[in-house]
Scaffold this motif. Structure first.
Motif, short mmCIF file in Angstrom:
data_model
loop_
_atom_site.label_atom_id
_atom_site.label_comp_id
_atom_site.label_asym_id
_atom_site.label_seq_id
_atom_site.Cartn_x
_atom_site.Cartn_y
_atom_site.Cartn_z
N ALA A 111 0.83 -1.20 0.05
CA ALA A 111 -0.25 0.02 -0.11
C ALA A 111 0.70 1.37 -0.07
O ALA A 111 2.03 1.27 0.43
N LYS A 112 0.39 2.31 -0.65
CA LYS A 112 1.05 3.80 -0.57
C LYS A 112 0.44 4.40 0.60
O LYS A 112 -0.84 4.38 0.57
N ILE A 113 1.01 5.12 1.47
CA ILE A 113 0.31 5.91 2.54
C ILE A 113 0.28 7.41 1.86
O ILE A 113 1.23 8.14 1.70
N GLY A 114 -1.04 7.45 1.68
CA GLY A 114 -1.22 9.14 1.19
C GLY A 114 -1.27 10.10 2.29
O GLY A 114 -0.90 11.34 1.80
N SER A 115 -1.59 9.87 3.58
CA SER A 115 -1.10 10.66 4.53
C SER A 115 -1.29 10.18 5.83
O SER A 115 -1.72 8.94 5.94
N THR A 116 -0.80 10.60 6.91
CA THR A 116 -0.77 10.29 8.11
C THR A 116 -1.33 11.44 9.06
O THR A 116 -0.69 12.36 9.19
N VAL A 117 -2.59 11.26 9.67
CA VAL A 117 -3.34 12.29 10.22
C VAL A 117 -3.31 12.01 11.80
O VAL A 117 -3.92 11.11 12.13
N THR A 118 -2.89 12.71 12.47
CA THR A 118 -2.94 12.88 13.73
C THR A 118 -4.19 13.69 14.53
O THR A 118 -4.24 15.02 14.17
N VAL A 119 -5.05 12.89 15.08
CA VAL A 119 -6.28 13.83 15.57
C VAL A 119 -5.90 14.04 17.04
O VAL A 119 -5.60 13.29 17.84
N LEU A 120 -6.00 15.32 17.43
CA LEU A 120 -5.53 16.07 18.75
C LEU A 120 -6.68 16.07 19.92
O LEU A 120 -8.19 15.69 19.47
N ASP A 121 -6.54 15.97 21.34
CA ASP A 121 -7.43 15.90 21.94
C ASP A 121 -8.60 16.99 21.93
O ASP A 121 -9.66 16.78 22.12
N SER A 122 -8.16 17.87 21.36
CA SER A 122 -9.24 19.02 21.11
C SER A 122 -10.30 18.64 20.27
O SER A 122 -11.68 19.30 20.27
N TRP A 123 -10.20 17.35 19.50
CA TRP A 123 -11.34 16.94 18.64
C TRP A 123 -12.52 16.30 19.42
O TRP A 123 -13.61 16.48 19.15
N VAL A 124 -12.08 16.03 20.65
CA VAL A 124 -13.21 15.57 21.47
C VAL A 124 -13.38 16.41 22.86
O VAL A 124 -14.11 16.02 23.85
#
Length: 312
Positions: A111-124
């Protein structure tokens, strides 16, 4: 009424019983008691040694199985996801080693990794719910997401900015992602995100706050995983086996499995730290792309240890 004489007789009886016990223990029963205690101590020591050996043998066997599975994965998984672009979404509390091993597994599978996204605590963060909803409404047109959907609109915005099935592409996705990053809701690499067809969502234990707050945050993160699953060709929510003695945490994987509607669509893996769990991620994605879902791993709420596709 119980009078003083009753208390006096009770106290005398207690001391008399103690005295008889001392006399017997120091006299005719002394040898028997001593032998019994010595025998019990010897037996307990032998049991402890045996249990320690059994534990060592079990640990050695488990490590051997893991080593064999890890070595087998190199050929078993090679090329399984060739030509597929994936996005990796890292939820708050996810283990860094789990993220690293999962990314390596996806690469091994082609697989090719198109992006790595880190969701921060502020999301919840409940204190920022209104601000998130307003931002979601503002960014929704960029990726053709439905506005006015309360707190869930930001889930749809992120999902459609990363995945191709139902979302926008190009400048619209870039605008949405920059808006979410500018609001300190996410981080991502690389800056030029490539749209993906599937997602692996890596969760960690939800800790801190009250039990109700932990449950609320876990549900919000589970909803995000569900949105990512719906926006692309499929997604797998990945975690690792929880510490059974730690009741002050909530698993996002368990929360997802408890949602009957979501469990029919989103696949989950609870033993991501094991080589078997890593193989389940790849085969779980293939199962997702075929329109099916399953709950895999070693926890009691898993439907199977691994996807059936792994044996075909």
């Amino acid at each position: 009424m119980i009078d003083f004489r009753y208390h006096l007789v009770s106290i005398v009886s207690i001391f008399l019983a103690l005295a008889v016990g001392i006399v017997l223990g120091a006299g005719p029963l002394k040898e028997d008691i001593g032998n019994t205690l010595t025998s019990e101590v010897t037996r307990l020591r032998a049991d402890r040694t045996q249990l320690r050996q059994q534990l060592d043998d079990a640990s050695k066997a488990a490590q051997a199985r893991d080593d064999f599975t890890e070595a087998s994965n190199k050929s078993l998984l090679a090329g399984r996801l060739q030509g597929v672009t994936m996005t990796v979404v890292v939820l708050p509390g996810a283990d860094a080693n789990l993220v690293k091993s999962t990314t390596s597994t996806l690469a091994l599978a082609g697989a090719k990794i198109g992006s790595t996204v880190t969701v921060l605590d502020s999301w919840v963060d409940p204190d920022k719910q209104s601000a998130r909803a307003a931002l979601g409404d503002q960014l929704a047109p960029a990726v053709q997401a439905p506005a006015g959907d309360g707190g869930d609109v930001v889930n749809a915005v992120l999902a459609r900015a990363l995945l191709t099935k139902a979302g926008g592409s190009g400048s619209g996705s870039k605008t949405a992602l920059e808006g979410l990053r500018g609001a300190d809701l996410i981080r991502y690499t690389p800056d030029a995100v490539e749209m993906a067809t599937g997602a692996v969502v890596i969760g960690g234990p939800v800790t801190g706050g009250s039990a109700a707050e932990r449950t609320q945050r876990a549900q919000a993160l589970s909803d995000l995983a569900g949105a990512l699953d719906g926006a692309g060709s499929g997604a797998v929510l990945l975690g690792q086996t929880a510490d059974p003695g730690d009741g002050a945490q909530v698993s996002v994987v368990t929360t997802s499995r408890q949602d009957n509607d979501q469990a029919k669509e989103l696949s989950t893996v609870d033993d991501g730290s094991l080589p078997m769990g890593q193989a389940s991620v790849v085969f779980g994605l293939l199962e997702q792309f075929a329109g099916n879902a399953g709950q895999y791993g070693l926890e009691s709420d898993a439907t199977a240890a691994f996807p059936a596709l792994a044996t075909k």
